[in-house]
Write an enzyme that holds these catalytic residues in place. Structure first.
Site, PDB file in Angstrom:
ATOM      1  N   SER A 165       3.102  -3.556   4.528  1.00 30.30           N
ATOM      2  CA  SER A 165       3.282  -4.904   3.983  1.00 30.30           C
ATOM      3  C   SER A 165       4.699  -5.072   3.478  1.00 30.30           C
ATOM      4  O   SER A 165       5.432  -4.101   3.297  1.00 30.30           O
ATOM      5  CB  SER A 165       2.310  -5.161   2.820  1.00 30.30           C
ATOM      6  N   ASN A 196       7.686  -2.238   2.825  1.00 35.83           N
ATOM      7  CA  ASN A 196       6.688  -1.231   3.192  1.00 35.83           C
ATOM      8  C   ASN A 196       6.062  -1.591   4.541  1.00 35.83           C
ATOM      9  O   ASN A 196       4.856  -1.644   4.692  1.00 35.83           O
ATOM     10  CB  ASN A 196       5.604  -1.182   2.106  1.00 35.83           C
ATOM     11  N   SER A 219      -0.266  -5.866   8.167  1.00 35.07           N
ATOM     12  CA  SER A 219       0.842  -6.108   7.253  1.00 35.07           C
ATOM     13  C   SER A 219       0.610  -7.362   6.410  1.00 35.07           C
ATOM     14  O   SER A 219       0.361  -8.445   6.933  1.00 35.07           O
ATOM     15  CB  SER A 219       2.144  -6.269   8.052  1.00 35.07           C
ATOM     16  N   GLY A 220       0.686  -7.201   5.098  1.00 36.49           N
ATOM     17  CA  GLY A 220       0.640  -8.334   4.185  1.00 36.49           C
ATOM     18  C   GLY A 220       2.053  -8.833   3.948  1.00 36.49           C
ATOM     19  O   GLY A 220       2.765  -8.296   3.112  1.00 36.49           O
ATOM     20  N   TYR A 263       0.824  -1.215   0.000  1.00 35.49           N
ATOM     21  CA  TYR A 263       0.000   0.000   0.000  1.00 35.49           C
ATOM     22  C   TYR A 263       0.854   1.259   0.000  1.00 35.49           C
ATOM     23  O   TYR A 263       1.744   1.413   0.848  1.00 35.49           O
ATOM     24  CB  TYR A 263      -0.911  -0.006   1.230  1.00 35.49           C
TER      25      TYR A 263
END
Length: 371
Positions: A253, A219, A291-292, A147
């Site tokens: 993420s 990120n 968080s991915g 993101y």
């Protein structure tokens, strides 16, 4: 030409240029492109300043393309495994990878709201460069996202199929850029400007020398957890801080792609993907709720076995599981360094509504590690 271990092709400093010590032996370019046949390309989109106007900007985004095989062979599968450490994100094609332990076509990474465009743009590109290859076939390209809406007009959908194609057309081997480029353009790590980063390790086994490379779109993380080689940097580096023109929601993420030319089976590649979080943790990533943290590993070896021609036995070689630890080492080491490279090869950035993200202070790095 500058030493690729110390600087990117455009001269941005990499982590080793500050005297930061790392474990393991890097490849000649210390990049995922050290794995033979693997190439990386970017499209970077930066335009506009001031207040956010959806559809117009400011724009701070892009797309990254990773080609696991040369263009002429891009439809040929590679053995693969993936792991979701925290699934607040997306990696298309992951169900097929879980099912058959392989994928084909390029991997793309972009912002969250352009993930579908990157996936579809990959299919359009394959139709163009390999006419007829998709006539009696279907494709499930791998596309990942993180993101970037704090700096970028993410709802403006500025990434197009043409941008995806340009990243793939421009994919190269050798040294590659890092920092605010490609899909990493608008990304943040532990409150500092981050984005795209890479590193590699040479792994010796028996009489063979293999290469393992990692690419991250970084990120994630909170400032107070940030670490550099065991130094609790985040506790000291409270400034410079992010400045918010508009309130910042916590959306973070990391996508990591691990590539190797070592002959490893899908279950072993999944095991490599499971070790990526250990490298992330060494920089202060704890896999928080938003968080991915999704990781993919593939091997370029055993091409014929991965293709699996009908009607005959497929034969593959692989490193035995009992000897896999050195590849775990390489994965953790290259992941940690790739994240730090994404941070050091970077500068301050201002985006939507004056939102500001500082670069990791270079003087602090020199003072801490070069003394």
């Amino acid at each position: 030409m500058s030493n690729p271990h110390l600087a990117t092709p455009s001269g941005k400093p990499r982590a080793r240029s500050f005297g930061i010590p790392f474990d393991g032996k890097p490849g000649p370019n210390n990049a995922i492109t050290d794995v033979p046949g693997v190439t990386v390309g970017y499209t970077t989109l930066i335009s506009g300043d001031g207040p956010l106007v959806v559809g117009k900007g400011p724009v701070r985004t892009g797309v990254t393309a990773i080609l696991p095989r040369p263009r002429a062979d891009i439809a040929k599968p590679v053995f693969a495994g993936m792991f979701s450490a925290n699934g607040n994100g997306e990696l298309t094609g992951s169900h097929l990878i879980e099912e058959i332990g392989a994928f084909n076509l390029p991997v793309t990474i972009t912002n969250t709201h352009s993930c579908g465009v990157a996936r579809d743009g990959t299919l359009r590109w394959v139709q163009r460069i390999l006419p007829g290859a998709m006539d009696d076939a279907w494709g499930l390209p791998v596309a990942g996202e993180t993101y970037d809406g704090f700096l970028n007009d993410i709802n403006g959908h500025h990434v197009t199929s043409e941008h995806v194609a340009a990243a793939m057309d421009g994919a190269t081997s050798g040294p590659i850029e890092e920092g605010s480029v490609g899909g990493g353009t608008g990304m943040i790590t532990c409150g500092f400007k981050a984005g795209s980063g890479t590193a590699s390790r040479v792994v010796e086994w028996q009489s063979e020398r293999y290469t393992l490379g990692v690419f991250v779109q970084s990120n994630f993380g909170k400032r107070w957890n940030f670490m550099v080689r065991g130094v609790r940097a985040g506790l000291e580096l409270t400034e410079p801080a992010i400045r918010e023109g508009t309130p910042r929601a916590e959306k973070s993420s990391i996508i990591a792609i691990v590539a190797t030319d070592a002959p490893l089976m899908p279950h072993q590649l999944k095991r490599l993907a499971r070790r990526v979080p250990l490298g992330v943790a060494m920089t202060g990533g704890y896999g928080y709720h938003s968080s991915g943290d999704i990781f993919l590993a593939f091997s370029t070896a055993n091409a014929e076995a991965a293709a699996g021609a009908s009607g005959r036995l497929a034969r593959a070689q692989y490193v035995p599981d009992i000897d896999i630890d050195r590849f775990f080492d390489a994965t953790v080491q290259a992941t940690e360094e790739a994240i730090l490279n994404a941070l050091t090869a970077n500068e301050d950035m201002t985006g939507c509504n004056g939102n500001f993200v500082p670069a990791l202070p270079k003087e602090w790095l020199r003072r801490t590690f070069s003394a």
